[in-house]
Design a protein around this motif. Sequence first.
Motif, short mmCIF file in Angstrom:
data_model
loop_
_atom_site.label_atom_id
_atom_site.label_comp_id
_atom_site.label_asym_id
_atom_site.label_seq_id
_atom_site.Cartn_x
_atom_site.Cartn_y
_atom_site.Cartn_z
N TYR A 14 0.90 -1.09 -0.01
CA TYR A 14 -0.06 -0.01 -0.14
C TYR A 14 0.74 1.16 -0.19
CZ TYR A 14 0.94 0.19 5.16
OH TYR A 14 1.33 0.21 6.25
N GLY A 15 0.30 2.14 -0.66
CA GLY A 15 1.02 3.65 -0.65
C GLY A 15 0.23 4.80 -1.34
N LYS A 16 0.74 5.60 -1.62
CA LYS A 16 0.07 6.86 -2.46
C LYS A 16 0.26 6.78 -3.65
CE LYS A 16 1.16 9.59 1.73
NZ LYS A 16 2.07 8.68 2.58
N TYR A 17 -0.90 7.24 -4.34
CA TYR A 17 -0.98 7.43 -5.97
C TYR A 17 -1.35 8.80 -6.41
CZ TYR A 17 -6.01 7.06 -5.97
OH TYR A 17 -7.50 7.22 -5.82
N LYS A 18 -1.16 9.03 -7.50
CA LYS A 18 -1.73 10.42 -7.93
C LYS A 18 -1.72 10.18 -9.41
CE LYS A 18 0.47 14.66 -9.21
NZ LYS A 18 1.63 15.74 -8.89
N TRP A 19 -3.26 10.48 -9.94
CA TRP A 19 -3.83 10.05 -11.19
C TRP A 19 -4.16 11.59 -11.70
CZ3 TRP A 19 -5.69 5.34 -13.23
CH2 TRP A 19 -6.38 5.55 -14.45
N THR A 20 -3.38 11.94 -13.04
CA THR A 20 -3.75 13.24 -13.49
C THR A 20 -4.24 12.99 -14.76
OG1 THR A 20 -1.85 14.17 -12.25
CG2 THR A 20 -2.67 15.40 -14.19
N THR A 21 -5.26 13.85 -15.34
CA THR A 21 -5.92 13.69 -16.59
C THR A 21 -6.24 15.13 -17.08
OG1 THR A 21 -8.23 13.55 -15.64
CG2 THR A 21 -7.11 11.56 -16.24
N LYS A 22 -6.28 15.24 -18.24
CA LYS A 22 -6.93 16.35 -19.03
C LYS A 22 -8.15 16.40 -19.55
CE LYS A 22 -2.08 17.94 -20.07
NZ LYS A 22 -0.98 18.40 -21.04
N ASP A 23 -8.80 17.37 -19.41
CA ASP A 23 -9.99 17.55 -20.00
C ASP A 23 -10.19 17.93 -21.46
OD1 ASP A 23 -9.97 20.18 -19.67
OD2 ASP A 23 -11.56 20.27 -18.14
N ALA A 24 -11.22 18.01 -22.29
CA ALA A 24 -11.27 18.42 -23.46
C ALA A 24 -10.53 19.76 -23.88
CB ALA A 24 -12.72 18.77 -23.94
N SER A 25 -10.53 20.73 -22.76
CA SER A 25 -10.04 22.15 -22.89
C SER A 25 -8.53 22.00 -22.45
CB SER A 25 -10.91 22.96 -22.03
OG SER A 25 -10.60 22.84 -20.71
N GLY A 26 -8.13 20.99 -22.00
CA GLY A 26 -6.85 20.71 -21.61
C GLY A 26 -6.24 21.36 -20.36
N LYS A 27 -7.44 21.45 -19.21
CA LYS A 27 -7.32 21.66 -18.03
C LYS A 27 -7.15 20.19 -17.30
CE LYS A 27 -9.67 23.57 -14.00
NZ LYS A 27 -10.78 23.87 -13.13
N GLU A 28 -5.94 20.48 -16.61
CA GLU A 28 -5.58 19.05 -15.75
C GLU A 28 -6.48 18.94 -14.38
OE1 GLU A 28 -1.38 19.02 -14.61
OE2 GLU A 28 -0.94 18.63 -16.61
N LYS A 29 -6.71 17.86 -14.18
CA LYS A 29 -7.47 17.32 -12.90
C LYS A 29 -6.44 16.22 -12.42
CE LYS A 29 -11.51 15.11 -11.12
NZ LYS A 29 -12.76 14.26 -11.34
#
Length: 148
Positions: free
Chosen positions: A110-125
């Motif tokens: 177990y540990g930490k994760y980070k998941w980053t995506t970009k929406d259609a406008s290019g904004k990162e979430k």
Amino acid sequence: MKNFITLFIILSTFASCSPKSESKNLTYVKLEIVKTEKDFERLVTEKGPAEGFYQFADSNAVIKRENDSLIIGKNNIKKYYLNLKLQNPTITWSPDAVIVSDAGDMASSYGKYKWTTKDASGKEKTTKGVFHTVWKKQKDGSWKYIWD
């Protein structure tokens, strides 16, 4: 008396060696799991989550995702990750702890994760969280997850 002392020394030596070698084997398995986690992360980065989660899954693997949904079986896991909203993420994770069964054939990390995506406008979430993975040693010596 001399034979008793010799027998005592021999038995003490065997008794003190056993836990150390067992501990050494479990330490080796922990290192195998950390390496497997890093190989898994690298494949997800290179080939995408559908292929990465497929390749590292046991045939009967189960993943728990949003709304407590269970996805059962490596083929269904691959289908889940082929969803357009899950395409081209940047995913990083690292185990904080690895626990190994006494037999050395099962482990969890177990540990930490980070998941980053970009929406259609290019904004990162970015979503951050904690993962827990259960690993099973395969007949060929590799490790596959059975729960993620």
